[in-house]
Design a protein around this motif. Structure first.
Motif, PDB file in Angstrom:
ATOM      1  N   VAL A 161     -17.850 -58.559  -8.521  1.00 37.01           N
ATOM      2  CA  VAL A 161     -18.717 -59.355  -7.652  1.00 37.01           C
ATOM      3  C   VAL A 161     -19.717 -58.449  -6.946  1.00 37.01           C
ATOM      4  O   VAL A 161     -20.922 -58.720  -6.907  1.00 37.01           O
ATOM      5  CB  VAL A 161     -17.873 -60.131  -6.613  1.00 37.01           C
ATOM      6  CG1 VAL A 161     -18.778 -60.871  -5.629  1.00 37.01           C
ATOM      7  CG2 VAL A 161     -16.932 -61.103  -7.307  1.00 37.01           C
ATOM      8  N   ILE A 162     -19.220 -57.351  -6.408  1.00 38.52           N
ATOM      9  CA  ILE A 162     -20.049 -56.476  -5.578  1.00 38.52           C
ATOM     10  C   ILE A 162     -21.186 -55.851  -6.373  1.00 38.52           C
ATOM     11  O   ILE A 162     -22.309 -55.704  -5.874  1.00 38.52           O
ATOM     12  CB  ILE A 162     -19.165 -55.390  -4.925  1.00 38.52           C
ATOM     13  CG1 ILE A 162     -18.202 -56.041  -3.908  1.00 38.52           C
ATOM     14  CG2 ILE A 162     -19.999 -54.315  -4.252  1.00 38.52           C
ATOM     15  CD1 ILE A 162     -17.113 -55.118  -3.406  1.00 38.52           C
ATOM     16  N   ARG A 163     -20.941 -55.502  -7.615  1.00 43.43           N
ATOM     17  CA  ARG A 163     -21.971 -54.798  -8.380  1.00 43.43           C
ATOM     18  C   ARG A 163     -22.972 -55.738  -9.048  1.00 43.43           C
ATOM     19  O   ARG A 163     -23.984 -55.289  -9.570  1.00 43.43           O
ATOM     20  CB  ARG A 163     -21.312 -53.921  -9.444  1.00 43.43           C
ATOM     21  CG  ARG A 163     -20.734 -54.645 -10.634  1.00 43.43           C
ATOM     22  CD  ARG A 163     -20.021 -53.683 -11.558  1.00 43.43           C
ATOM     23  NE  ARG A 163     -19.528 -54.330 -12.768  1.00 43.43           N
ATOM     24  CZ  ARG A 163     -18.748 -53.728 -13.664  1.00 43.43           C
ATOM     25  NH1 ARG A 163     -18.379 -52.465 -13.478  1.00 43.43           N
ATOM     26  NH2 ARG A 163     -18.337 -54.380 -14.738  1.00 43.43           N
ATOM     27  N   ASN A 164     -22.732 -57.062  -9.004  1.00 47.18           N
ATOM     28  CA  ASN A 164     -23.651 -58.010  -9.635  1.00 47.18           C
ATOM     29  C   ASN A 164     -24.647 -58.571  -8.626  1.00 47.18           C
ATOM     30  O   ASN A 164     -24.735 -59.777  -8.403  1.00 47.18           O
ATOM     31  CB  ASN A 164     -22.858 -59.156 -10.287  1.00 47.18           C
ATOM     32  CG  ASN A 164     -22.382 -58.811 -11.683  1.00 47.18           C
ATOM     33  OD1 ASN A 164     -23.123 -58.905 -12.648  1.00 47.18           O
ATOM     34  ND2 ASN A 164     -21.128 -58.394 -11.769  1.00 47.18           N
ATOM     35  N   SER A 165     -25.419 -57.681  -8.008  1.00 45.94           N
ATOM     36  CA  SER A 165     -26.349 -58.111  -6.965  1.00 45.94           C
ATOM     37  C   SER A 165     -27.589 -58.816  -7.523  1.00 45.94           C
ATOM     38  O   SER A 165     -28.311 -59.477  -6.784  1.00 45.94           O
ATOM     39  CB  SER A 165     -26.773 -56.916  -6.114  1.00 45.94           C
ATOM     40  OG  SER A 165     -27.366 -55.912  -6.925  1.00 45.94           O
ATOM     41  N   LYS A 166     -27.858 -58.675  -8.832  1.00 42.66           N
ATOM     42  CA  LYS A 166     -29.022 -59.345  -9.412  1.00 42.66           C
ATOM     43  C   LYS A 166     -28.773 -60.837  -9.605  1.00 42.66           C
ATOM     44  O   LYS A 166     -29.665 -61.658  -9.379  1.00 42.66           O
ATOM     45  CB  LYS A 166     -29.395 -58.694 -10.753  1.00 42.66           C
ATOM     46  CG  LYS A 166     -29.961 -57.283 -10.614  1.00 42.66           C
ATOM     47  CD  LYS A 166     -30.387 -56.726 -11.961  1.00 42.66           C
ATOM     48  CE  LYS A 166     -30.983 -55.323 -11.796  1.00 42.66           C
ATOM     49  NZ  LYS A 166     -31.405 -54.753 -13.107  1.00 42.66           N
ATOM     50  N   GLN A 167     -27.582 -61.196 -10.024  1.00 40.92           N
ATOM     51  CA  GLN A 167     -27.261 -62.605 -10.235  1.00 40.92           C
ATOM     52  C   GLN A 167     -26.637 -63.255  -8.996  1.00 40.92           C
ATOM     53  O   GLN A 167     -26.703 -64.466  -8.827  1.00 40.92           O
ATOM     54  CB  GLN A 167     -26.301 -62.777 -11.419  1.00 40.92           C
ATOM     55  CG  GLN A 167     -26.905 -62.465 -12.780  1.00 40.92           C
ATOM     56  CD  GLN A 167     -26.813 -60.996 -13.125  1.00 40.92           C
ATOM     57  OE1 GLN A 167     -26.192 -60.201 -12.402  1.00 40.92           O
ATOM     58  NE2 GLN A 167     -27.428 -60.594 -14.225  1.00 40.92           N
TER      59      GLN A 167
END
Length: 430
Positions: A24-30
């Motif tokens: 969750v944390i690393r998917n800041s684009k979506q």
């Protein structure tokens, strides 16, 4: 593991497995955060959405560089001096045992020292009275903060709208111009806001109120809990006090009224028992919910070939308090253990669940793009408060009653206590 919650036409997916947090944390684009935070802050503090002003959000976030590195050392030094000034004033009133309520005590000292450090003071005014007036209004506003976040119309919250307007008035440019000795971070905010001519003076002042809340809204209750748990556990208090005394002696510094204490960042970091005690109290009293909003119909890939289907506009949430109270990670999680974050006399940074090392095990300041940018300064503030308090005073609880959290702020940060508690203090004999 995750579960779904349906609310007002919107699905909220709660990720329960801490090993899945990273996806969750690393998917800041979506999965975005800023638009959600902007809407919440604009209605809570009464300023127009940042989206109406090109690059304003980006520019405001850039100034958080003043809360890191060398600027952090400078602002921490100023905080130390201001805390010492207020503690000296307290010392003049505590030649014998003095009894006060602990939350009120923490609120008075931390609010005033933080306010002066960040914004400065009006040299022509009675500093204590002026800031106490602002603090009293802030407390009234803060009491209804959860309702504003929940989108309850401010008109339904009694005097809250009037109090918010009065607070914002304090931060109008013509009033802030009288304050001397403010910080670089506030000056940078003023400079940026002044470049946006379409922003009304009232709106700019509302932004300053929002920053004040961000600076003290969680730090004050966090300081209370750190102090409360230390006083409730004499063995913890003794170890932390000895560690502070040893550091002051080893650096040739005298403690008590009339002596200036100065500690470098390295010296603060060397107080491993103090930091562990702080982290343990944060573990027990923090209740932040980390929210992300799906920008599109999207399949979130998780570990172990798992996935979650999200619609555009759906929420996904991490609730670290579940992590903090997991008995697989923390033995006896409901018990305060001041040395939980120490191993072989050094900081402990490795924790496991089911025999597998955790990337995230303590998350009181959020995560990823929503992590609190002032977290380093906040930790320094609390450390400095406790160092000075224990260096200046003998202290003990008057009431032996356990205090629990007020769960009305669950999901919003540090929980407030459900009641206050009396303690007493006096100047140490040196």
């Amino acid at each position: 593991m995750w579960f779904f919650f349906f609310c007002s036409g919107r699905y909220i997916t709660f990720i329960m497995d801490p090993f899945q947090y990273v996806y969750v944390i690393r998917n800041s684009k979506q999965l975005e955060f800023y638009e959600f935070a902007d809407k919440m802050a604009s209605r809570t503090f009464g300023y127009p959405s940042l989206s109406n002003f090109p690059k304003l959000n980006e520019n405001l976030h850039r100034i958080y560089q003043y809360l890191q590195g060398k600027p952090l050392d400078i602002i921490s030094d100023h905080m130390m001096k201001n805390l010492q000034h207020i503690f000296e004033w307290k010392c003049s009133q505590a030649t014998d045992w003095k009894t006060e309520k602990m939350y009120k005590f923490c609120s008075f000292l931390m609010f005033e020292a933080s306010f002066i450090t960040l914004y400065g003071r009006d040299p022509a005014a009675d500093g204590h009275n002026v800031i106490s007036e602002i603090r009293d209004k802030f407390t009234k506003f803060d009491a209804n903060f959860p309702y504003l976040v929940a989108n309850i119309p401010i008109e339904l919250l009694g005097v809250t709208k009037k109090v918010r307007q009065e607070l914002i008035h304090h931060f109008l440019l013509r009033n802030m111009a009288k304050w001397m000795g403010g910080s670089e971070v506030i000056q940078a905010r003023k400079d940026i806001l002044e470049k946006y001519e379409l922003l009304q003076d009232y709106d700019k002042a509302a932004h300053h109120l929002a920053f004040l809340w961000a600076s003290v809204g969680n730090t004050i209750p966090a300081t209370f809990w750190a102090m409360y748990y230390l006083l409730w556990h004499p063995e913890a208090l003794a170890v932390v006090r000895d560690e502070i005394d040893h550091l002051l002696q080893s650096t040739g510094q005298k403690k008590g009224p009339g002596y200036c204490i100065h500690l470098t960042r390295e010296q603060l970091d060397s107080l491993v028992y103090l930091e562990s005690a702080l982290n343990e109290s944060l573990r027990m009293c923090s209740s932040s919910m980390n929210i992300r909003i799906s920008l599109e119909d999207y399949i979130l890939k998780l570990g172990g070939n798992q996935e979650v289907g999200l619609r555009k506009g759906d929420w996904i949430a991490l609730y670290p308090q579940i992590l903090h109270m997991d008995p697989e990670i923390y033995e006896d999680p409901e018990v305060y253990k001041f040395d939980r974050y120490i191993e072989n006399g050094k900081k402990k940074t490795t924790f496991y669940k089911g025999g597998k090392k955790l990337k995230y095990f303590l998350m009181p300041f959020g995560s990823g793009i929503s992590m609190c940018p002032g977290r380093f300064f906040a930790m320094n503030e609390m450390k400095l408060f406790l160092i000075l308090f224990l260096a200046y005073f003998d202290v003990e609880l008057v009431e032996k009653k356990p205090i629990g959290p007020d769960n009305s702020r669950m999901g919003l940060g540090i929980l407030l206590p459900d009641s206050d508690i009396a303690f007493r203090y006096k100047i140490k004999s040196f």
